[in-house]
Each structure stands twice: as structure tokens, then as C-alpha cells.
Design a protein around this motif. Structure first.
Motif, PDB file in Angstrom:
ATOM      1  N   GLU A 193       4.176  37.038  -6.402  1.00  0.00           N
ATOM      2  CA  GLU A 193       3.294  36.024  -7.000  1.00  0.00           C
ATOM      3  C   GLU A 193       2.373  36.641  -8.048  1.00  0.00           C
ATOM      4  O   GLU A 193       2.111  36.042  -9.094  1.00  0.00           O
ATOM      5  CB  GLU A 193       2.482  35.341  -5.907  1.00  0.00           C
ATOM      6  CG  GLU A 193       3.306  34.462  -4.979  1.00  0.00           C
ATOM      7  CD  GLU A 193       2.462  33.834  -3.884  1.00  0.00           C
ATOM      8  OE1 GLU A 193       1.234  34.091  -3.871  1.00  0.00           O
ATOM      9  OE2 GLU A 193       3.014  33.093  -3.059  1.00  0.00           O
ATOM     10  N   THR A 194       1.872  37.831  -7.759  1.00  0.00           N
ATOM     11  CA  THR A 194       1.016  38.507  -8.741  1.00  0.00           C
ATOM     12  C   THR A 194       1.801  38.852 -10.003  1.00  0.00           C
ATOM     13  O   THR A 194       1.295  38.699 -11.121  1.00  0.00           O
ATOM     14  CB  THR A 194       0.423  39.779  -8.119  1.00  0.00           C
ATOM     15  OG1 THR A 194      -0.283  39.438  -6.921  1.00  0.00           O
ATOM     16  CG2 THR A 194      -0.540  40.456  -9.080  1.00  0.00           C
TER      17      THR A 194
ATOM     18  N   ASN B 126       4.368  37.261 -11.197  1.00  0.00           N
ATOM     19  CA  ASN B 126       4.657  36.042 -11.943  1.00  0.00           C
ATOM     20  C   ASN B 126       3.493  35.637 -12.840  1.00  0.00           C
ATOM     21  O   ASN B 126       3.702  35.014 -13.890  1.00  0.00           O
ATOM     22  CB  ASN B 126       4.986  34.903 -10.969  1.00  0.00           C
ATOM     23  CG  ASN B 126       6.400  34.989 -10.431  1.00  0.00           C
ATOM     24  OD1 ASN B 126       7.312  35.442 -11.128  1.00  0.00           O
ATOM     25  ND2 ASN B 126       6.592  34.574  -9.188  1.00  0.00           N
ATOM     26  N   GLY B 127       2.271  35.969 -12.415  1.00  0.00           N
ATOM     27  CA  GLY B 127       1.128  35.674 -13.273  1.00  0.00           C
ATOM     28  C   GLY B 127       0.834  36.755 -14.289  1.00  0.00           C
ATOM     29  O   GLY B 127      -0.011  36.571 -15.175  1.00  0.00           O
ATOM     30  N   TRP B 128       1.503  37.893 -14.166  1.00  0.00           N
ATOM     31  CA  TRP B 128       1.218  39.029 -15.036  1.00  0.00           C
ATOM     32  C   TRP B 128       2.344  39.296 -16.026  1.00  0.00           C
ATOM     33  O   TRP B 128       2.114  39.535 -17.211  1.00  0.00           O
ATOM     34  CB  TRP B 128       0.988  40.274 -14.174  1.00  0.00           C
ATOM     35  CG  TRP B 128       0.192  41.346 -14.849  1.00  0.00           C
ATOM     36  CD1 TRP B 128       0.166  41.658 -16.178  1.00  0.00           C
ATOM     37  CD2 TRP B 128      -0.719  42.239 -14.220  1.00  0.00           C
ATOM     38  NE1 TRP B 128      -0.684  42.700 -16.420  1.00  0.00           N
ATOM     39  CE2 TRP B 128      -1.256  43.081 -15.235  1.00  0.00           C
ATOM     40  CE3 TRP B 128      -1.130  42.437 -12.909  1.00  0.00           C
ATOM     41  CZ2 TRP B 128      -2.175  44.087 -14.961  1.00  0.00           C
ATOM     42  CZ3 TRP B 128      -2.040  43.439 -12.653  1.00  0.00           C
ATOM     43  CH2 TRP B 128      -2.564  44.253 -13.654  1.00  0.00           C
TER      44      TRP B 128
ATOM     45  N   THR C 176       4.685  38.237 -18.371  1.00  0.00           N
ATOM     46  CA  THR C 176       4.935  37.033 -19.182  1.00  0.00           C
ATOM     47  C   THR C 176       5.634  37.351 -20.493  1.00  0.00           C
ATOM     48  O   THR C 176       5.906  36.437 -21.273  1.00  0.00           O
ATOM     49  CB  THR C 176       3.603  36.321 -19.480  1.00  0.00           C
ATOM     50  OG1 THR C 176       2.705  37.253 -20.119  1.00  0.00           O
ATOM     51  CG2 THR C 176       2.974  35.810 -18.190  1.00  0.00           C
TER      52      THR C 176
ATOM     53  N   THR D 262       9.895  34.303 -12.003  1.00  0.00           N
ATOM     54  CA  THR D 262      10.158  33.057 -12.736  1.00  0.00           C
ATOM     55  C   THR D 262      10.405  33.284 -14.221  1.00  0.00           C
ATOM     56  O   THR D 262      10.959  32.414 -14.887  1.00  0.00           O
ATOM     57  CB  THR D 262       8.962  32.113 -12.558  1.00  0.00           C
ATOM     58  OG1 THR D 262       7.755  32.774 -12.991  1.00  0.00           O
ATOM     59  CG2 THR D 262       8.802  31.718 -11.090  1.00  0.00           C
TER      60      THR D 262
END
Length: 464
Positions: free
Chosen positions: A170-171, A173-175, A177, A215
Motif C-alpha cells: 500500500e505504501t 502504491n502511493g509512492w 507513480t 497498481t
């Protein structure tokens, strides 16, 4: 003078400098509390040893014992001491006021350095699933720092994979990009899996999880595609690496074992939901075996043995499904190496053991199908874990013997005859037991003859 002897040593100190000089009377302008205490002092002397003032307040105090420090802890004003005390008599005694000690809350964190042994690095053992870890590292320096710390953490504590991999994904996926960030992530995991001993399996599991849960899907390719491209770069230099110096071969062997773990753990889901293995990795392992056998030095052959022990059964099943006979070709090449190559004796023994392992179907035991109940007729391992018993003549028998019931019943009857005799001999009867009294110390004639023969042979050998 009498007042000085009756007063407890140290009593009155800290209550005002004029207490002793004024004979216990309250000073003008005071609140009167000191005077009331001095007046009540003679009434409290009930024994030869007056009650002394405690050095520190207890955790729980009895009603009416309000000292200055205790009142300060319970936040009771000093001017209300008389109100906090319980009267000596009256109907209010039935309902005493019980003072509750305040709860002491420690400000020491559970992750404080005091709780770790000396020389222990806390950064490797931090719980990445705990939000306090992220709070303590606001604004992580770079993506490489965060990923490398997590990889080191998994190296030291591989059992945390199941509980912390979800938070890690999850971390990311937010990092992650951008294409550059994804390329950096792939390179970090690849370097850790091929440079740190025993991390190839964990690295393959990590790659499989991220390939399904990241993702981001940039134009350069997904995580799995970039990972396979990175492996292809090393794969294309296989022939030079197998013939290189010792350091180059060592790095090449780490890559070979990581690729084997990827073949076993990297799952590819088809359009209909079926899970398959990467076909390109299967072909790559075959070519890597050829490269290792082309330069049959000891460390190359040892790497080939490890590779086949790890993936031999899976590779042979996959080749047989396609009608290929590649495993027989590999075994034939191993036999040629044993005969012709100038490898050490230990390595040749390893290769022969590998051939023997393959002849036994890679050590696999064919089990029964799950929908049928195991019976002695359809399961050859039905009696594998059954205990072994012995008859009175010392003949072993198990449940697989045809006359098992008869022998076992005889064993039960023998135990009923000597119920106190245990196998370890701790509860054997004493010398006064009737059974032992009736026995004699004479040897059986057959045993005595064999013993004499043994003594004669031993004497003859000693003289020679």
C-alpha cells in the motif's frame, strides 16, 4: 523541656520557621491549620512511640491521614486538610471518604532504547505495519531508503512477511507513480535477491506479491515485465559468466538460484483464472544448465546440482506434458561429466546422488486421491507410521502382518500376566517378589555352550 521530649524528632519541620519558637502556636496572619494540629497533638499520643512522619507518601493512604505531599498528589488544597479528614465520631463514620491514589502514566515509549540489548540495531526490527514507524520517520528520505530498510528487515525476520507485506504494498502504491521509481524498485529487489545469501526465496515471494498488487502500469511495462527484462540482461551473459573468474561465477550462481525461485513462485493468472508458471523462465533454466555444464568446474557443477534439486521435479513434469525428453538429456550429460570431467571426488559423488534422486522420482511418494479413503489395498504407505510390536520370541510384527490380531492378543495377555512390568524397568518388582525368587541363576545349556565357544575364539585371537 517536656514539650521538646514529647515531640517527635523532626516534627514540625517544613511547616513554618516560627513553629518551634512559638511553642506550637499559630503565627499571626496564618491560616490556623498549624495551630489546630498542635492542639490535637497531645490527644494523639496513645503509646510510648509516637507515629513518625513518613519519608514518602504511600501508594494508597488511609482516610484522614492527609499530609502535605499526599494532598498535593491528590490535588486537594492545603487549606482544606480538616475537610479531607474523617471526624473522630458521629454518624459520618459509616460513610468514610476513601482517597484514590492517582494513576502514574509513564511517558516511556515501548520502542525506547532502554528495552533493546546493547549493540542491537532497532531499524532492522521495526514493525512496518505499525503506524508509529511512519510517524517517527516523517518524510522518508528516498524511496530507496524505505525499500532497502524493508528488505533488510525481511532478511533478518522472514516470518514477518505475511503480516507486513500488505502495508508495504500500500505504501508503494502511493509512492511509486513514475517509470523511474518502478525501475528503481525492481533493481533494489533484484540486487538484494542476488547479493544477500538465502534471500532468493523471499525475494521471489516478494516479486510475486508485488506483481499482483502494484497498481501502477506505466508505458515501459508492469512490475513483472520489468523484472523479467532485468533478468534477461543477466541471462544473455551466461556463457561469459560461467567461464569467468571466481567472483563472476559466484554472482552468476546467485542469479541462477534466484531465477529458479522465480520459476517456482511467480504465478501468472490466465484469462480464465488458471494459474500457470512463466514459460520463458522454464526455457531459461534449460539454457542455464547447458552453460553450467559447458564449463564443468566444481562450483558450476555444485550450482547445477542445487538447481536440479530445487526445480528438477517441476521441470520434468512440465517437459513431459509437452512430450519433451529434456530431463533424460540432462541426466545423460551428468553421467558424461562424472566419467570425463576433472572435478573433485566429492562433486562426482553429489552428481551420482542426484542421478539416484531422479531415479526415485525426485523423492516423491505417490499419495492416494483425496476423494477416496486410504486403505491397505490402495495406499502403499498405509502402515508406514504404525508401531512395531514384538512377540515373546522377540519377532517383530506390525499391523501389516496377516496374523496381527492373534499376535497382538497374545501380547495383551502377556501384559495382563505381568501388569507391573514397564518397558523402562523403573517399576520392576523387588527381590522379594515370588516370580524372581523361583528363578535360578543357571544359564541355558545352549547359551552356555555359545558363551564357551565365544571365550575360546577370543582367547585364540588374542594369542595370534
Amino acid at each position: 523541656m517536656a514539650d521538646h521530649f514529647d515531640r517527635t524528632p523532626g516534627a514540625g519541620r517544613g511547616r513554618g520557621r516560627g513553629g518551634a519558637a512559638d511553642g506550637g502556636a499559630a503565627r499571626p496572619g496564618g491560616d490556623g491549620s498549624l495551630g489546630s494540629e498542635a492542639a490535637e497533638a497531645p490527644q494523639n499520643k496513645t503509646g510510648a512511640h509516637p507515629q513518625q512522619e513518613g519519608l514518602r507518601p504511600p501508594k494508597t493512604a488511609p482516610p484522614g491521614s492527609g499530609g502535605a505531599e499526599y494532598l498535593q498528589q491528590t490535588r486537594i488544597p492545603s487549606g482544606s486538610q480538616d475537610k479531607a479528614s474523617v471526624p473522630d465520631s458521629g454518624p459520618e463514620m459509616a460513610k468514610p471518604q476513601v482517597a484514590v491514589a492517582p494513576v502514574v502514566v509513564s511517558k516511556l515509549s515501548v520502542k525506547a532504547p532502554e528495552f533493546y540489548p546493547s549493540g542491537y540495531n532497532q531499524n532492522f526490527s521495526q514493525n512496518f505495519a505499525d503506524s508509529s514507524y511512519e510517524d517517527g520517520y516523517d518524510g522518508y528520505l528516498t524511496l530507496a531508503d524505505y525499500v532497502q530498510d524493508f528488505l533488510n528487515h525481511l532478511t533478518e525476520q522472514p516470518g514477518c512477511f505475511e503480516t507486513e507485506i500488505e502495508q508495504f504494498a500500500e505504501t508503494l502504491n502511493g509512492w511509486v507513480t513514475t517509470d523511474e521509481a518502478l525501475q528503481e524498485l525492481v533493481e533494489l529487489i533484484y540486487q538484494q535477491a542476488t547479493s544477500v545469501p538465502n534471500f532468493s526465496y523471499m525475494g521471489a515471494r516478494l516479486c510475486n506479491y508485488l506483481s499482483h498488487h502494484l497498481t501502477i502500469s506505466p508505458q515501459s511495462g508492469t512490475f513483472r515485465q520489468l523484472l523479467l527484462q532485468r533478468c534477461r540482461t543477466e541471462f544473455e551473459n551466461r556463457d561469459e559468466a560461467a567461464k569467468g573468474d571466481e567472483a563472476t561465477r559466484k554472482q552468476f550462481h546467485a542469479f541462477v538460484l534466484f531465477l529458479a525461485e522465480l520459476y517456482l513462485n511467480l504465478e501468472i493468472k490466465g484469462t480464465k483464472g488458471q494459474v500457470t508458471r512463466a514459460e520463458i523462465l522454464q526455457e531459461g533454466l534449460r539454457e542455464l544448465l547447458n552453460a553450467l555444464f559447458s564449463n564443468p568446474v566444481d562450483n558450476n557443477l555444485i550450482c547445477a546440482v542445487k538447481l536440479l534439486k530445487l526445480t528438477g521435479s517441476v521441470l520434468e513434469d512440465a517437459w513431459q506434458e509437452k512430450g519433451k525428453d529434456d530431463m533424460n538429456e540432462v541426466i545423460q550429460r551428468i553421467e558424461n561429466v562424472v566419467l570425463d570431467a576433472n572435478c573433485s571426488r566429492d562433486v562426482k559423488r553429489m552428481l551420482l546422488k542426484l542421478v539416484e534422486l531422479r531415479s526415485s522420482n525426485w523423492g516423491r511418494v505417490l499419495g492416494t486421491s483425496s476423494h477416496t479413503e486410504a486403505t491397505p489395498e490402495n495406499d502403499p504407505n498405509y502402515f508406514m507410521n504404525e508401531p512395531t510390536f514384538y512377540t515373546s520370541d522377540g519377532i517383530p510384527f506390525t499391523a501389516a502382518d496377516p496374523d496381527y490380531q492373534e499376535k497382538y492378543q497374545e501380547l495383551l495377555e502377556r501384559e495382563d500376566f505381568c501388569p507391573d512390568n514397564e518397558e523402562n524397568g523403573t517399576d520392576l518388582p523387588g527381590a522379594d517378589y515370588l516370580y524372581f525368587d523361583d528363578t535360578d541363576d543357571e544359564m541355558d545349556p545352549e547359551i552356555e555352550e555359545a558363551y564357551e565357544k565365544f571365550c575360546l575364539e577370543s582367547e585364540h585371537e588374542r594369542k595370534q
